[in-house]
Design a protein around this motif. Structure first.
Motif, PDB file in Angstrom:
ATOM      1  N   ASP A 271       0.816  -1.210   0.000  1.00 20.92           N
ATOM      2  CA  ASP A 271       0.000   0.000   0.000  1.00 20.92           C
ATOM      3  C   ASP A 271       0.857   1.270   0.000  1.00 20.92           C
ATOM      4  OD1 ASP A 271      -2.198  -1.625  -0.012  1.00 20.92           O
ATOM      5  OD2 ASP A 271      -2.553  -1.493   2.147  1.00 20.92           O
ATOM      6  N   LEU A 272       2.047   1.197   0.599  1.00 18.30           N
ATOM      7  CA  LEU A 272       2.983   2.318   0.495  1.00 18.30           C
ATOM      8  C   LEU A 272       3.350   2.542  -0.970  1.00 18.30           C
ATOM      9  CD1 LEU A 272       5.684   2.029   3.327  1.00 18.30           C
ATOM     10  CD2 LEU A 272       3.536   3.297   3.346  1.00 18.30           C
ATOM     11  N   HIS A 273       3.613   1.443  -1.653  1.00 17.30           N
ATOM     12  CA  HIS A 273       3.983   1.502  -3.073  1.00 17.30           C
ATOM     13  C   HIS A 273       2.871   2.131  -3.898  1.00 17.30           C
ATOM     14  CE1 HIS A 273       4.332  -0.286  -7.175  1.00 17.30           C
ATOM     15  NE2 HIS A 273       5.597   0.063  -7.016  1.00 17.30           N
ATOM     16  N   LEU A 274       1.629   1.676  -3.684  1.00 12.83           N
ATOM     17  CA  LEU A 274       0.497   2.209  -4.431  1.00 12.83           C
ATOM     18  C   LEU A 274       0.296   3.696  -4.128  1.00 12.83           C
ATOM     19  CD1 LEU A 274      -1.981   1.894  -6.232  1.00 12.83           C
ATOM     20  CD2 LEU A 274      -3.260   1.069  -4.243  1.00 12.83           C
ATOM     21  N   ALA A 275       0.358   4.054  -2.840  1.00  9.47           N
ATOM     22  CA  ALA A 275       0.161   5.455  -2.455  1.00  9.47           C
ATOM     23  C   ALA A 275       1.249   6.352  -3.037  1.00  9.47           C
ATOM     24  CB  ALA A 275       0.132   5.580  -0.932  1.00  9.47           C
ATOM     25  N   MET A 276       2.492   5.867  -3.031  1.00 10.64           N
ATOM     26  CA  MET A 276       3.584   6.674  -3.580  1.00 10.64           C
ATOM     27  C   MET A 276       3.421   6.862  -5.092  1.00 10.64           C
ATOM     28  SD  MET A 276       5.666   8.125  -1.608  1.00 10.64           S
ATOM     29  CE  MET A 276       6.894   8.521  -2.845  1.00 10.64           C
ATOM     30  N   LYS A 277       2.896   5.873  -5.788  1.00  5.56           N
ATOM     31  CA  LYS A 277       2.647   6.040  -7.232  1.00  5.56           C
ATOM     32  C   LYS A 277       1.622   7.153  -7.465  1.00  5.56           C
ATOM     33  CE  LYS A 277       2.272   2.640 -10.063  1.00  5.56           C
ATOM     34  NZ  LYS A 277       1.834   1.385 -10.723  1.00  5.56           N
ATOM     35  N   VAL A 278       0.606   7.195  -6.607  1.00  5.53           N
ATOM     36  CA  VAL A 278      -0.415   8.235  -6.734  1.00  5.53           C
ATOM     37  C   VAL A 278       0.168   9.605  -6.396  1.00  5.53           C
ATOM     38  CG1 VAL A 278      -2.554   9.123  -5.701  1.00  5.53           C
ATOM     39  CG2 VAL A 278      -2.355   6.681  -6.253  1.00  5.53           C
ATOM     40  N   LEU A 279       0.897   9.684  -5.295  1.00  9.21           N
ATOM     41  CA  LEU A 279       1.358  10.977  -4.783  1.00  9.21           C
ATOM     42  C   LEU A 279       2.536  11.557  -5.571  1.00  9.21           C
ATOM     43  CD1 LEU A 279       1.148  10.193  -0.960  1.00  9.21           C
ATOM     44  CD2 LEU A 279      -0.437  11.568  -2.317  1.00  9.21           C
ATOM     45  N   SER A 280       3.270  10.694  -6.262  1.00  7.37           N
ATOM     46  CA  SER A 280       4.442  11.179  -7.011  1.00  7.37           C
ATOM     47  C   SER A 280       4.186  11.247  -8.513  1.00  7.37           C
ATOM     48  CB  SER A 280       5.640  10.257  -6.753  1.00  7.37           C
ATOM     49  OG  SER A 280       5.406   8.954  -7.271  1.00  7.37           O
ATOM     50  N   ALA A 281       2.944  11.039  -8.930  1.00  9.45           N
ATOM     51  CA  ALA A 281       2.627  10.916 -10.359  1.00  9.45           C
ATOM     52  C   ALA A 281       3.027  12.149 -11.168  1.00  9.45           C
ATOM     53  CB  ALA A 281       1.137  10.636 -10.535  1.00  9.45           C
ATOM     54  N   LYS A 282       2.998  13.325 -10.549  1.00  9.27           N
ATOM     55  CA  LYS A 282       3.285  14.566 -11.278  1.00  9.27           C
ATOM     56  C   LYS A 282       4.609  15.200 -10.868  1.00  9.27           C
ATOM     57  CE  LYS A 282      -1.647  15.586 -11.849  1.00  9.27           C
ATOM     58  NZ  LYS A 282      -2.725  16.578 -11.595  1.00  9.27           N
ATOM     59  N   CYS A 283       5.477  14.433 -10.224  1.00 10.36           N
ATOM     60  CA  CYS A 283       6.716  15.026  -9.701  1.00 10.36           C
ATOM     61  C   CYS A 283       7.757  15.278 -10.790  1.00 10.36           C
ATOM     62  CB  CYS A 283       7.313  14.156  -8.598  1.00 10.36           C
ATOM     63  SG  CYS A 283       8.094  12.629  -9.162  1.00 10.36           S
ATOM     64  N   GLY A 284       7.620  14.593 -11.922  1.00  6.22           N
ATOM     65  CA  GLY A 284       8.547  14.817 -13.024  1.00  6.22           C
ATOM     66  C   GLY A 284       9.930  14.248 -12.800  1.00  6.22           C
ATOM     67  N   ARG A 285      10.049  13.283 -11.896  1.00  6.79           N
ATOM     68  CA  ARG A 285      11.352  12.668 -11.615  1.00  6.79           C
ATOM     69  C   ARG A 285      11.338  11.191 -12.004  1.00  6.79           C
ATOM     70  NH1 ARG A 285      13.284  14.939  -5.692  1.00  6.79           N
ATOM     71  NH2 ARG A 285      12.461  17.051  -5.890  1.00  6.79           N
ATOM     72  N   PRO A 286      12.469  10.647 -12.394  1.00  5.25           N
ATOM     73  CA  PRO A 286      12.528   9.224 -12.782  1.00  5.25           C
ATOM     74  C   PRO A 286      12.587   8.303 -11.569  1.00  5.25           C
ATOM     75  CG  PRO A 286      14.699  10.208 -12.988  1.00  5.25           C
ATOM     76  CD  PRO A 286      13.775  11.326 -12.568  1.00  5.25           C
ATOM     77  N   LEU A 287      11.486   8.180 -10.835  1.00  7.88           N
ATOM     78  CA  LEU A 287      11.479   7.350  -9.627  1.00  7.88           C
ATOM     79  C   LEU A 287      11.433   5.856  -9.949  1.00  7.88           C
ATOM     80  CD1 LEU A 287       9.077   9.331  -7.269  1.00  7.88           C
ATOM     81  CD2 LEU A 287      11.568   9.456  -7.421  1.00  7.88           C
ATOM     82  N   ASN A 288      10.835   5.491 -11.077  1.00  7.86           N
ATOM     83  CA  ASN A 288      10.794   4.086 -11.522  1.00  7.86           C
ATOM     84  C   ASN A 288      10.303   3.150 -10.417  1.00  7.86           C
ATOM     85  OD1 ASN A 288      12.010   4.859 -14.035  1.00  7.86           O
ATOM     86  ND2 ASN A 288      14.008   4.867 -13.026  1.00  7.86           N
ATOM     87  N   LEU A 289       9.187   3.507  -9.805  1.00  7.73           N
ATOM     88  CA  LEU A 289       8.694   2.752  -8.654  1.00  7.73           C
ATOM     89  C   LEU A 289       8.319   1.313  -8.996  1.00  7.73           C
ATOM     90  CD1 LEU A 289       6.490   5.473  -6.898  1.00  7.73           C
ATOM     91  CD2 LEU A 289       8.805   4.741  -6.305  1.00  7.73           C
ATOM     92  N   ASP A 290       7.990   1.051 -10.246  1.00  2.83           N
ATOM     93  CA  ASP A 290       7.596  -0.304 -10.643  1.00  2.83           C
ATOM     94  C   ASP A 290       8.777  -1.159 -11.123  1.00  2.83           C
ATOM     95  OD1 ASP A 290       4.895  -0.048 -10.049  1.00  2.83           O
ATOM     96  OD2 ASP A 290       4.440   0.857 -11.992  1.00  2.83           O
TER      97      ASP A 290
END
Length: 519
Positions: A271-290
């Motif tokens: 759920d941390l992973h899912l929430a971070m995908k939602v909250l960082s969606a517009k950050c414009g950084r290459p987080l590559n969470l998946d």
């Protein structure tokens, strides 16, 4: 610097004197919270969202289950400041009607609204339109949020349904969630103890099984400390990944801004992973969470303990053991293990104090009767120590630090700024994109509310990631022999949040993660 050290030593001495008295007064255990009976309360937010989308569950059923659990446990915890239960049920009914009528489709929701119909809870200092936004201080009694803050707006846009706002220390300045407006929150694993701060009410509800996903904020460990005390996962992101708009007190344009982050708190790592995908969606950084993370390709650095005056803040054996077990597990999986020296961690508290040198910290001691008057900090702090102030002791101490610029001489503050920047560059180079750093979240597993003020310096375990601008995830590792949660934090390099989250999921599989409080 001498003054700062003297204050820390004085707190240690007061803690030493008061601790046996507090233990004697609190020796009798309070009633435990009721056990979790509804199986829906043991399902992750990720799974609930999928089952709601697919028509296997209704949002109304889930929302009502969590409302019932909150009503059941809040008399024991005092975690809720204000609720919107009726509105939340109506929101859930609308979600269900839209699905039933075909106005929305499961495949579209999975991409555009991945939290569709899932209930969440929100820390009171994070603006939720129409609900309390007092900061727990008397001068703001009755204040409501005029709009949603950025983090709440993003979660609602993803389909989440807020249920309530939860308790904090006055102005988010303490280790224990208490204030003169809403009272003290309690720990679901032992109601004599603190749920931590400043996201303590949030941590208590989630740990008790009364919330599945929450919004916290972290400036010196305010997400991770309650996550430890309440046995849950909590993630402090890389600074700037999540917008800071909508917090009270507002850290934007102050010397504390880079220390601050909103972040998710949850019982399940996915759920941390899912929430971070939602909250960082517009950050414009290459987080590559998946992007997949294989432990055999990781370099793991660790510190089990931070040196302190006479060992007073030494990490307890149960937390050291949890770190040892995790490191051994990752070594078996092929990770390379390296122990870090104390130079990386021992001065983190001084690094934080140097941020008070700019003198642009907001004035927090506002007279509730005369808002235009400025309180005398030393006098107010002395009154607060004896319970004679309109402000809590931890808020008064924070104001004193701001007034006297962290009790550091300007020359030393400049030195620490230079050392901080050098350390940031070195640690990011060391960690790269395949390294993690494990260290304790706090030196022990729980906190007596009466002693919280005298343990302020113990946040140096958490402040490392704030000062060095690193993402950090608290990982629960079960319970100790006293039935209290244990665990530690996992940090990674700048913008490498995915490593923290992936390691949290791996360790959850291996060691079990969140364990419900015993009834």
């Amino acid at each position: 610097m001498i003054v700062a050290n003297m204050i820390v030593v004085s707190m240690h001495l007061l803690h030493f004197v008061l601790r046996p008295l507090v233990y004697l007064v609190r020796i009798r255990r309070r009633p435990s919270i009721p056990s979790i009976r509804n199986p829906l309360l043991r399902v992750s937010a990720t799974t609930l969202a999928r089952r709601i989308r697919n028509g296997e569950l209704t949002s109304q059923t889930v929302v009502e289950a969590y409302i019932g659990r909150i009503k059941e446990v809040n008399p024991f915890l005092n975690a809720v400041v204000e609720e919107r239960f009726e509105a939340a049920v109506n929101d859930a009914k609308i979600c269900d009607e839209n699905l039933k009528s075909g106005n929305v489709a499961a495949a579209t929701l999975e991409i555009e609204k991945p939290l569709y119909g899932v209930p969440i809870t929100v820390k009171e200092s994070c603006s939720l339109e129409g609900l309390s936004l007092t900061g727990g201080t008397k001068a703001r009694r009755g204040m409501k949020a005029a709009e949603d803050g950025a983090v709440v707006e993003m979660l609602k846009s993803a389909g989440a349904i807020p249920l309530c706002v939860t308790n904090t220390p006055e102005l988010c300045t303490g280790l224990h969630s208490t204030n003169f407006l809403h009272g003290s929150s309690r720990n679901p694993y032992d109601t004599r103890k603190s749920p931590g701060g400043s996201s303590g009410g949030e941590g208590a509800l989630i740990g008790a099984g009364a919330s599945i996903l929450g919004v916290g904020s972290d400036i010196l460990g305010s997400i991770r400390l309650p996550s430890l005390f309440n046995g849950i996962f909590g993630h402090k992101p890389t600074p700037g990944v999540i917008p800071n708009h909508g917090h009270f007190i507002d850290p934007i344009n102050t010397s504390l801004e880079y220390l601050f982050s909103f972040g998710p708190m949850a019982r399940y790592a996915e759920d941390l992973h899912l929430a971070m995908k939602v909250l960082s969606a517009k950050c414009g950084r290459p987080l590559n969470l998946d992007e997949p993370v294989d432990l055999k390709n990781l370099r793991v650095f660790y510190v089990k303990n931070i040196k302190s005056f006479c060992g007073i803040r030494s990490t307890t054996s149960d937390i050291r053991r949890s770190i040892k077990e995790a490191i051994q597990y990752m070594a078996v999986k092929g990770a390379s293990i390296h122990r870090l020296s104390q130079e990386w961690v021992e001065n983190s508290l001084m690094y934080v104090l140097s941020n008070f040198q700019d003198g642009n910290i907001p004035d927090i001691l506002v007279d509730c009767h005369h808002p235009d008057r400025r309180k005398k900090r030393v006098a107010e702090c002395s009154k607060a120590f004896f319970g004679l102030s309109n402000f809590t002791l931890h808020a008064s101490i924070f104001a004193l630090l701001a007034e006297y610029r962290g009790f550091l001489p300007r020359s030393k503050a400049k030195h620490y700024e230079e050392v901080k920047e050098n350390m940031r560059q070195r640690i990011n180079k060391l960690l790269g994109d395949d390294g993690i750093f494990i260290c304790p979240t706090y030196p022990h597993t729980s906190l007596r509310p009466e002693l919280a003020t005298f343990e302020i310096d113990a946040v140096n375990y958490c402040t490392i990631s704030n000062v060095l601008k690193l993402p950090s995830t608290h990982v629960p590792m079960g319970l100790n022999k006293d039935g209290m949660p244990i665990g530690f934090q996992v940090m990674a390099g700048y913008n490498q949040d995915r490593l923290c989250l992936a390691v949290a999921r791996e360790l959850e599989k291996a060691f079990g993660g969140w364990v419900p409080p015993a009834s």
